[in-house]
Design a protein around this motif. Sequence first.
Motif, PDB file in Angstrom:
ATOM      1  N   HIS A   1      -7.905  -1.300  -3.131  1.00 17.79           N
ATOM      2  CA  HIS A   1      -6.638  -2.257  -2.885  1.00 17.79           C
ATOM      3  C   HIS A   1      -7.118  -3.172  -2.009  1.00 17.79           C
ATOM      4  CE1 HIS A   1      -3.222  -3.695  -0.925  1.00 17.79           C
ATOM      5  NE2 HIS A   1      -2.897  -3.558  -0.517  1.00 17.79           N
ATOM      6  N   GLN A   2      -8.251  -2.218  -0.395  1.00 22.38           N
ATOM      7  CA  GLN A   2      -8.996  -3.583   0.223  1.00 22.38           C
ATOM      8  C   GLN A   2      -9.977  -4.239  -0.376  1.00 22.38           C
ATOM      9  OE1 GLN A   2     -10.063  -0.179   2.811  1.00 22.38           O
ATOM     10  NE2 GLN A   2      -9.054  -0.213   3.984  1.00 22.38           N
ATOM     11  N   LEU A   3     -10.921  -3.566  -0.792  1.00 22.93           N
ATOM     12  CA  LEU A   3     -11.854  -4.829  -1.546  1.00 22.93           C
ATOM     13  C   LEU A   3     -11.359  -5.824  -2.448  1.00 22.93           C
ATOM     14  CD1 LEU A   3     -13.902  -1.329  -3.077  1.00 22.93           C
ATOM     15  CD2 LEU A   3     -14.969  -3.165  -2.246  1.00 22.93           C
ATOM     16  N   TYR A   4      -9.899  -5.280  -3.138  1.00 27.90           N
ATOM     17  CA  TYR A   4      -9.188  -6.743  -3.923  1.00 27.90           C
ATOM     18  C   TYR A   4      -9.364  -7.852  -2.955  1.00 27.90           C
ATOM     19  CZ  TYR A   4      -5.967  -8.931  -6.057  1.00 27.90           C
ATOM     20  OH  TYR A   4      -5.446 -10.458  -6.632  1.00 27.90           O
ATOM     21  N   HIS A   5      -8.736  -7.285  -1.329  1.00 25.60           N
ATOM     22  CA  HIS A   5      -7.887  -8.380  -0.586  1.00 25.60           C
ATOM     23  C   HIS A   5      -9.096  -8.853  -0.237  1.00 25.60           C
ATOM     24  CE1 HIS A   5      -3.806  -8.108  -1.153  1.00 25.60           C
ATOM     25  NE2 HIS A   5      -3.672  -6.860  -1.528  1.00 25.60           N
ATOM     26  N   LYS A   6     -10.196  -7.875   0.436  1.00 24.66           N
ATOM     27  CA  LYS A   6     -11.520  -8.897   0.464  1.00 24.66           C
ATOM     28  C   LYS A   6     -12.261 -10.218  -0.354  1.00 24.66           C
ATOM     29  CE  LYS A   6     -13.746  -5.173   3.488  1.00 24.66           C
ATOM     30  NZ  LYS A   6     -14.441  -4.444   3.711  1.00 24.66           N
ATOM     31  N   GLY A   7     -11.546  -9.567  -1.820  1.00 30.45           N
ATOM     32  CA  GLY A   7     -12.389 -10.853  -2.388  1.00 30.45           C
ATOM     33  C   GLY A   7     -11.068 -11.563  -2.569  1.00 30.45           C
ATOM     34  N   ARG A   8      -9.629 -11.677  -2.686  1.00 29.82           N
ATOM     35  CA  ARG A   8      -8.962 -13.053  -2.239  1.00 29.82           C
ATOM     36  C   ARG A   8      -8.872 -13.634  -1.542  1.00 29.82           C
ATOM     37  NH1 ARG A   8      -6.722 -14.336  -6.793  1.00 29.82           N
ATOM     38  NH2 ARG A   8      -5.973 -13.226  -8.129  1.00 29.82           N
ATOM     39  N   TYR A   9      -9.317 -13.288  -0.064  1.00 24.29           N
ATOM     40  CA  TYR A   9     -10.192 -13.562   0.885  1.00 24.29           C
ATOM     41  C   TYR A   9     -11.472 -15.118   1.028  1.00 24.29           C
ATOM     42  CZ  TYR A   9     -10.428 -14.475   5.840  1.00 24.29           C
ATOM     43  OH  TYR A   9     -11.087 -15.132   7.152  1.00 24.29           O
TER      44      TYR A   9
ATOM     45  N   ASN B   1      -9.875 -17.483  -1.561  1.00 25.06           N
ATOM     46  CA  ASN B   1      -9.064 -18.505  -1.153  1.00 25.06           C
ATOM     47  C   ASN B   1     -10.221 -19.990  -0.519  1.00 25.06           C
ATOM     48  OD1 ASN B   1      -5.956 -18.258  -1.834  1.00 25.06           O
ATOM     49  ND2 ASN B   1      -6.766 -16.679  -0.843  1.00 25.06           N
ATOM     50  N   LYS B   2     -11.525 -18.905  -0.424  1.00 26.22           N
ATOM     51  CA  LYS B   2     -12.371 -20.706   0.215  1.00 26.22           C
ATOM     52  C   LYS B   2     -12.531 -21.567  -0.663  1.00 26.22           C
ATOM     53  CE  LYS B   2     -13.699 -17.719   4.230  1.00 26.22           C
ATOM     54  NZ  LYS B   2     -12.961 -18.287   5.060  1.00 26.22           N
ATOM     55  N   ARG B   3     -12.654 -21.299  -1.698  1.00 24.75           N
ATOM     56  CA  ARG B   3     -13.069 -22.040  -3.152  1.00 24.75           C
ATOM     57  C   ARG B   3     -14.611 -22.795  -2.873  1.00 24.75           C
ATOM     58  NH1 ARG B   3      -8.222 -20.569  -3.735  1.00 24.75           N
ATOM     59  NH2 ARG B   3      -6.443 -22.225  -5.891  1.00 24.75           N
ATOM     60  N   THR B   4     -15.080 -22.371  -2.082  1.00 18.80           N
ATOM     61  CA  THR B   4     -16.738 -22.609  -1.906  1.00 18.80           C
ATOM     62  C   THR B   4     -17.326 -21.367  -3.235  1.00 18.80           C
ATOM     63  OG1 THR B   4     -17.728 -21.200  -0.487  1.00 18.80           O
ATOM     64  CG2 THR B   4     -16.906 -22.803   0.381  1.00 18.80           C
ATOM     65  N   GLU B   5     -18.654 -22.552  -3.352  1.00 16.44           N
ATOM     66  CA  GLU B   5     -19.320 -21.444  -4.830  1.00 16.44           C
ATOM     67  C   GLU B   5     -19.659 -20.312  -4.119  1.00 16.44           C
ATOM     68  OE1 GLU B   5     -23.243 -22.505  -7.594  1.00 16.44           O
ATOM     69  OE2 GLU B   5     -22.465 -23.965  -5.854  1.00 16.44           O
ATOM     70  N   GLU B   6     -20.278 -20.352  -3.343  1.00 18.77           N
ATOM     71  CA  GLU B   6     -20.856 -18.804  -3.011  1.00 18.77           C
ATOM     72  C   GLU B   6     -19.536 -18.237  -2.554  1.00 18.77           C
ATOM     73  OE1 GLU B   6     -23.422 -17.330   1.788  1.00 18.77           O
ATOM     74  OE2 GLU B   6     -22.654 -19.357   1.734  1.00 18.77           O
ATOM     75  N   ALA B   7     -18.847 -18.162  -1.698  1.00 20.00           N
ATOM     76  CA  ALA B   7     -17.777 -17.724  -1.486  1.00 20.00           C
ATOM     77  C   ALA B   7     -16.658 -16.763  -2.649  1.00 20.00           C
ATOM     78  CB  ALA B   7     -15.859 -17.910  -1.040  1.00 20.00           C
ATOM     79  N   LEU B   8     -16.366 -17.914  -4.006  1.00 17.67           N
ATOM     80  CA  LEU B   8     -15.896 -17.186  -5.330  1.00 17.67           C
ATOM     81  C   LEU B   8     -17.733 -16.470  -5.908  1.00 17.67           C
ATOM     82  CD1 LEU B   8     -15.903 -20.901  -6.539  1.00 17.67           C
ATOM     83  CD2 LEU B   8     -13.560 -19.039  -6.162  1.00 17.67           C
ATOM     84  N   LYS B   9     -18.423 -16.983  -5.823  1.00 20.62           N
ATOM     85  CA  LYS B   9     -18.916 -16.059  -6.718  1.00 20.62           C
ATOM     86  C   LYS B   9     -18.887 -14.039  -5.923  1.00 20.62           C
ATOM     87  CE  LYS B   9     -22.226 -18.918  -8.374  1.00 20.62           C
ATOM     88  NZ  LYS B   9     -23.928 -19.538  -9.145  1.00 20.62           N
ATOM     89  N   LYS B  10     -19.335 -14.340  -4.523  1.00 19.76           N
ATOM     90  CA  LYS B  10     -18.925 -13.327  -3.678  1.00 19.76           C
ATOM     91  C   LYS B  10     -17.640 -12.286  -4.037  1.00 19.76           C
ATOM     92  CE  LYS B  10     -20.515  -9.939  -1.168  1.00 19.76           C
ATOM     93  NZ  LYS B  10     -22.089  -9.680  -1.040  1.00 19.76           N
ATOM     94  N   SER B  11     -16.956 -13.684  -4.319  1.00 24.37           N
ATOM     95  CA  SER B  11     -15.374 -12.415  -5.053  1.00 24.37           C
ATOM     96  C   SER B  11     -15.085 -11.737  -5.890  1.00 24.37           C
ATOM     97  CB  SER B  11     -14.386 -13.900  -4.572  1.00 24.37           C
ATOM     98  OG  SER B  11     -14.254 -14.763  -5.788  1.00 24.37           O
ATOM     99  N   ILE B  12     -15.901 -12.020  -6.152  1.00 17.39           N
ATOM    100  CA  ILE B  12     -15.684 -11.576  -7.670  1.00 17.39           C
ATOM    101  C   ILE B  12     -17.254 -10.212  -8.076  1.00 17.39           C
ATOM    102  CG2 ILE B  12     -17.232 -11.340 -10.195  1.00 17.39           C
ATOM    103  CD1 ILE B  12     -17.070 -14.253 -10.266  1.00 17.39           C
ATOM    104  N   GLU B  13     -17.745 -10.139  -7.068  1.00 20.79           N
ATOM    105  CA  GLU B  13     -18.233  -9.012  -6.547  1.00 20.79           C
ATOM    106  C   GLU B  13     -17.634  -7.599  -5.767  1.00 20.79           C
ATOM    107  OE1 GLU B  13     -22.438  -9.331  -3.765  1.00 20.79           O
ATOM    108  OE2 GLU B  13     -22.884 -11.121  -5.081  1.00 20.79           O
ATOM    109  N   TYR B  14     -16.802  -8.429  -4.645  1.00 20.51           N
ATOM    110  CA  TYR B  14     -15.700  -7.617  -4.666  1.00 20.51           C
ATOM    111  C   TYR B  14     -14.966  -7.001  -5.588  1.00 20.51           C
ATOM    112  CZ  TYR B  14     -16.990  -8.510   0.078  1.00 20.51           C
ATOM    113  OH  TYR B  14     -17.722  -8.036   1.757  1.00 20.51           O
ATOM    114  N   PHE B  15     -13.979  -8.048  -6.552  1.00 16.89           N
ATOM    115  CA  PHE B  15     -13.402  -7.272  -7.769  1.00 16.89           C
ATOM    116  C   PHE B  15     -13.710  -6.751  -8.543  1.00 16.89           C
ATOM    117  CE2 PHE B  15     -12.162 -12.033  -6.896  1.00 16.89           C
ATOM    118  CZ  PHE B  15     -10.532 -11.630  -6.141  1.00 16.89           C
TER     119      PHE B  15
END
Length: 648
Positions: free
Chosen positions: A324-332, A335-349
Amino acid sequence: MTKQANHLYEFGPFRLDPAERLLLRDGQAVQLTAKAFDTLLVLVENSGQVVKKDYLLEQVWSDTVVEESTLAQNIFTLRKTLGEDSHENRFIETVPKFGYRFVADVRELAEREEQTVVQTKAKREGARKPEASDDKKRSRAAFKPMTLLVAASVLLVGIVAALVYFWPLNKNAATTAEVRTIAVLPFKPISPADRDEYLEFGIAETLITKLSQVNQLVVRSMGSVRKYEGLEQDPIAAGRELKADYVLEGGLQKRDDRIRITARLIRVKDGQSLWADTFDENSTDVFRVQEVISEQMTRALDLKLTGDEQRRLAKRETENTEAHQLYHKGRYLWNKRTEEALKKSIEYFEQAIEKDPDYELAYSAIADSYVVLGTWGFVSPKEAFPKAKQAAQKALDRDPDLAEARAALAYAHHLFDWEQAEPEKEFKRAIEINPNYCPARQFYSVCLMSKGRLDEAIHQIRIAQETDPVALNLIAAGGWVYFLGRQYDFAIAECRKALDMNSNFFVAHKYLALIYLQKGMYEEAISEFQTAYRLSGGTPYLLAELGHAYALAGRRAEAERVLKELNELSKRRYVPPYPISLIYAGLNDADKAFEWLEKSFEERHPWLVQINVDPRLDLLRKDKRFSELASRIYPVLASAPPRPQQLN
């Protein structure tokens, strides 16, 4: 405001009685607020005609100054009350930038005509009393009583209905009819030194997801409330800015394995607290706290939930706290929508899925991430969209009624597979599952516009905007749809509205630049592209579009410099070919333009799906190679762009 009070109106299964101020469906009273009733009456009295927004505001709110969004929310509530189909206008049609039209067939009955009908029928049947099981006869008798006994019965029914309508279950509760919109603000730390932004964000997002599945609520999206994540947030001011009737604010503190959460539901118009509570729990019990908050809020608002809604509110997407915590780190980060943030979000998911292989929301989030990466040219379409489809399907395998996953899957099929029938079917299903999930309507509107169905596309984006009127992405999406429909003045208005709300929103700057290009305002377009490129962090896609603007403006040297820069950049990372073809089109080099369009076709670039409507390709349409390429993408659609329509 109205015609004679003794007129009755029938449409579909409904009957509207202005004198009694009642709306009935198959003889049963339907609850409406006074303003919603007045709005419906004005529309019905002018059935078949376009009613201007200003006229509606004047007639319904003659003694009060209100914003246009109040009317839009009233219309949205009426549509839900009338049971509007998610993809059809059976009752109320939006005429963009102008007003609304009541499109259902309306039969107008005067009181004398109605009474004659009842009397004639009563004589024919021996003046028999209406039977309790005969809805239609009971409805007629209730409206036009023939005896004092019936009149008394009607009065009693009216009193009971009024009590149900106006008297909440407790002094702090709001009636169902009063419920409009709610904004769940990001929770803030009770002690700033112990701040956990991911958890603050995650609790709010979980509640938004849960509450959005309640049909009686319109819930502001996480994208709209995100700006209020600062430590100093005024919930009343935030509620007014978000055009919400209620605000949920909360605080949290996490110490070791314990967590304290406070929550308060506030009515925006008067600042009254309808419900508040404090929870001291083991950190692993955050799921239970979220469930209790959802349950207590629906009670405070006196919502009558269906069995399915109760099941959805009680459902836990995962039992694993770490997941649950990892999922919300990814969603956080997502929501920034930058390339770097999107790729990092996938790692958390992906880490969340390792903790819980059946976490359907995490799969759906991966799909969302790859759709954005592929759409904005951060990643090759052949890498992004197959992964998006695979993740979305895994989510649906675990929960077929997950609207987020169904919409992501439909959009990937539309943008990458260039399918025609299946995406539309999936979008409709996603909207049916959760009408409050605005991205489904946003994506669906783009799908419709790709086929030149402007009116339907505008209808879908308008409903999304009415549901979440301060969401920047939805406002800008309206500009994009109008741009593709060649309604440039409307498109400019949408973009400027978004920029008035946030001048740093690069997407609106990009769309505004595209519109200026089509209007021949080259220097203004170049300036907007430069701003968008800077605010986006320097994406290759926007650099290429800037090169296209240079080319159209006759600044050939600068356009060629951009081409050279993109060529060097492609040695280090992915650079989409589609906007490069636009640069060559602007330089009047058709051979090179088609060479890069062929590369786009081979890569299945997502924006080729709009080849039939994209105004930027008009320079190439007369070339026979264009129609040949278009026929390979959409064999059944003509390659000619849709004719501009006058939308009043």
